[in-house]
Design a protein around this motif. Structure first.
Motif, short mmCIF file in Angstrom:
data_model
loop_
_atom_site.label_atom_id
_atom_site.label_comp_id
_atom_site.label_asym_id
_atom_site.label_seq_id
_atom_site.Cartn_x
_atom_site.Cartn_y
_atom_site.Cartn_z
N VAL A 1 0.66 -1.31 -0.03
CA VAL A 1 0.05 0.00 -0.07
C VAL A 1 0.98 1.41 -0.10
CG1 VAL A 1 -1.76 1.30 1.40
CG2 VAL A 1 -1.98 -1.04 0.86
N ILE A 2 1.82 1.36 0.85
CA ILE A 2 2.48 2.38 1.16
C ILE A 2 4.09 2.27 0.25
CG2 ILE A 2 3.90 3.84 2.53
CD1 ILE A 2 1.90 3.17 4.77
N MET A 3 4.08 2.84 -0.80
CA MET A 3 5.36 2.53 -1.84
C MET A 3 6.27 3.67 -1.79
SD MET A 3 4.11 -0.05 -3.48
CE MET A 3 5.05 -0.30 -4.87
N PRO A 4 7.49 3.46 -1.52
CA PRO A 4 8.46 4.64 -1.22
C PRO A 4 8.61 5.69 -2.43
CG PRO A 4 9.37 2.45 -0.64
CD PRO A 4 8.12 2.14 -1.46
N HIS A 5 8.53 4.94 -3.69
CA HIS A 5 8.80 5.81 -4.93
C HIS A 5 7.79 6.70 -4.83
CE1 HIS A 5 6.29 2.86 -6.78
NE2 HIS A 5 6.02 3.75 -7.56
N ASN A 6 6.62 6.62 -4.37
CA ASN A 6 5.43 7.64 -4.41
C ASN A 6 5.46 8.66 -3.73
OD1 ASN A 6 3.07 7.45 -5.94
ND2 ASN A 6 1.95 6.93 -4.21
N VAL A 7 6.47 8.44 -2.53
CA VAL A 7 6.69 9.83 -1.53
C VAL A 7 7.52 10.68 -2.50
CG1 VAL A 7 7.49 10.67 0.35
CG2 VAL A 7 6.56 8.59 0.36
N PHE A 8 8.41 10.27 -3.31
CA PHE A 8 9.21 11.33 -4.14
C PHE A 8 8.21 11.72 -5.39
CE2 PHE A 8 12.36 8.61 -2.13
CZ PHE A 8 13.30 9.59 -1.99
N LEU A 9 7.29 10.61 -5.80
CA LEU A 9 6.53 11.23 -7.12
C LEU A 9 5.40 12.39 -6.76
CD1 LEU A 9 5.48 10.56 -9.84
CD2 LEU A 9 3.95 8.98 -8.94
N HIS A 10 4.88 12.52 -5.76
CA HIS A 10 3.87 13.29 -5.15
C HIS A 10 4.38 14.39 -5.15
CE1 HIS A 10 -0.35 14.14 -3.12
NE2 HIS A 10 -0.10 14.34 -4.15
N SER A 11 5.69 14.81 -4.48
CA SER A 11 6.14 16.19 -4.07
C SER A 11 6.42 16.81 -5.59
CB SER A 11 7.28 15.98 -3.22
OG SER A 11 8.35 15.20 -4.03
N ALA A 12 6.71 16.02 -6.51
CA ALA A 12 6.94 16.52 -8.08
C ALA A 12 5.65 16.76 -8.75
CB ALA A 12 8.04 15.46 -8.69
N LEU A 13 4.60 16.06 -8.68
CA LEU A 13 3.47 16.11 -9.42
C LEU A 13 2.93 17.38 -9.14
CD1 LEU A 13 2.02 12.41 -9.24
CD2 LEU A 13 2.84 13.50 -11.27
N VAL A 14 2.68 17.90 -7.77
CA VAL A 14 1.95 18.90 -7.39
C VAL A 14 2.68 20.21 -8.03
CG1 VAL A 14 1.24 17.93 -5.24
CG2 VAL A 14 3.22 19.25 -5.29
#
Length: 486
Positions: free
Chosen positions: A268-281
């Motif tokens: 459920v909690i994916m490490p790469h997603n933490v990096f991804l969301h800070s860039a997508l916004v």
């Protein structure tokens, strides 16, 4: 008021805004940005002020937050749904179906709270990106010494490769199902690997076009798994034996299901997603000098991310309950996995108007294709941010895709003849994600609570401390259970 007084007052406002907010990277004098950036200025979406009277903006204070607007919410909608794809990738589906088949409804509470904790983490990631104008990988590059930066980059790449193997293999399995076995696993891997070119094609037409494609893929997943849910008819009404009371409201964990519990959290909690969301916004154009505009963006992103993860939770709930209803307590429960799940569903629920095997295949294909594209996206941000690489988009996508496609081809060839081994590999890859979470979460919590980085938008100690148990629990559970062979 004289012009000199006006200039003095404007300088005072600028000074105040600079003190309250960290300065974002600015373009160099030759018109190009001096550092790698998530989005070029020309690619960002301008937020139209639909509620303001024309000409009145100049007189508004810097901390003015415009009233809520549905039109503006729509303008900000997109990054959260791209982020939510990581909660719906084939690794998640693997964890869902195994949790349902082996543990029944008993781990639904863990799925719910893991999603809630994931939402908190993603909101902090979005907050970091909006308030600073930079994403997590870029900030790690500047805030940590070289040795720590390289370790964090390596761990982020390892987590991304592990997730990408699951995503590509999942998509290849779906292609094998939908082609009725004509296309082998390795052929599906090659087809899925080529999606980076589709990603580049869509990105050339603008961020909103890319977001629309992901909306279609999420809708496809939702429709497919809702159809399966309707066919399986899990217990909803029967009080005391339905998934709402037994699974969601009553926390239970036994030694027999603790392995699946770790998998649920890890997928459920994916490490790469933490990096991804800070860039997508950062795909939206926001003036960082206006605290009111930053707060407005955070408000809309909070709403959008919450809705996106609610949708992802419902889809995961559909998958878990379908397999819990069909296979919990049966002899197939311990052998079911991503590879043979469609066949078991077909045997259990039959063909019907539209065979459930192909419904599963369509949903799995949508999950695999969407997650591989966002994985490519995340890989670009991670590599570019940590290493400050200013490369053309096609070259960055090719390098990022090459990092994962080699190991994935090997996996496809080695495990093509052994379904059980492939399912075990998927379980271990979920464990790998659990072990990598601290290497993304600790930098995030450190930076988002740092006033020099966040300015007035730094979080308080309560939020920071409340997120740490997730990090420690993931690491300790994984190490204890798997290293001692429990």
């Amino acid at each position: 008021m004289t012009p000199r007084q006006d200039d003095s007052k404007e300088d005072e406002k600028d000074g105040e805004s600079n003190r309250l907010l960290p300065s974002a990277a600015s373009p160099s004098s030759d018109g190009e940005e001096s550092e790698e950036a998530a989005y070029e200025a020309r690619d960002k979406i301008a937020i139209v002020d639909v509620d303001e009277i024309p000409g009145s903006a100049d007189g508004l204070p810097l901390d003015y937050v415009p009233p809520f607007s549905w039109k503006k919410l729509w303008m900000f909608t997109g990054p959260g749904f791209l982020m939510s794809i990581a909660f719906l990738d084939p690794g998640n589906l693997e964890g869902d179906l195994q949790a349902g088949a082996i543990a029944g409804y008993s781990l639904l509470w863990l799925l719910m709270w893991a999603t809630a904790m994931g939402l908190l983490i993603q909101l902090l990631s979005a907050r970091l990106g909006v308030a600073t104008g930079r994403h997590l990988a870029e900030l790690c590059r500047d805030e940590y010494p070289d040795w720590a930066r390289l370790i964090l980059w390596f761990m982020a790449e390892v987590a991304l490769i592990g997730a990408d193997i699951q995503e590509v293999i999942g998509s290849a399995i779906a292609i094998q199902i939908l082609s009725r076995g004509v296309l082998p696993l390795w052929a599906g891997v090659l087809i899925t690997a080529s999606d980076c070119f589709m990603f580049l094609f869509l990105e050339n037409y603008g961020v909103r076009k890319l977001e629309a494609v992901f909306a279609i893929l999420i809708a496809t997943m939702g429709s497919s798994f809702a159809w399966m849910f309707g066919d399986a008819k899990p217990n909803v009404i029967d009080f005391g034996n339905n998934f709402v009371t037994v699974g969601l409201l009553i926390p239970r964990l036994s030694s027999r299901t603790i392995r699946q519990a770790v998998g649920v959290v890890g997928c459920v909690i994916m490490p790469h997603n933490v990096f991804l969301h800070s860039a997508l916004v950062q795909s939206r154009k926001i003036d960082p000098k206006k605290t009111g505009r930053v707060q407005e963006a955070l408000n809309y992103y909070n709403i959008e991310s919450s809705i996106a993860l609610l949708v992802s939770f419902v889809i995961n709930l559909f998958v878990t309950t379908v397999f819990a209803k069909g296979f919990y307590g049966t002899k197939q429960a311990n052998s079911i996995g991503l590879v043979n799940a469609g066949q078991y569903l077909e045997e259990k629920y039959g063909g019907g108007v539209f065979p459930i095997l192909y419904i599963w295949g369509i949903g799995l294909l949508a999950a695999g294709q969407s997650s591989t594209i966002t994985g490519t996206y995340a890989g670009q941000f991670i590599m570019g941010g940590f290493l400050n690489l200013r490369l053309k988009k096609w070259l960055r996508a090719l390098i990022t895709r090459s990092f994962a496609i080699g190991p994935t081809i090997i996996v496809a060839l080695v495990f093509n003849k052994s379904e059980a081994s492939l399912d075990v590999l998927n379980e271990w890859l979920n464990v790998l994600q659990s072990m990598q979470i601290p290497f993304a979460l600790i930098p995030l919590l450190t930076l988002v609570a740092k006033e020099q980085v966040m300015g007035v938008f730094k979080v308080g100690p309560v939020i920071e401390v409340s997120s740490l148990p997730q990090c420690l629990a993931d690491l300790s559970l994984t190490c204890i259970i798997y290293l001692i062979g429990a």
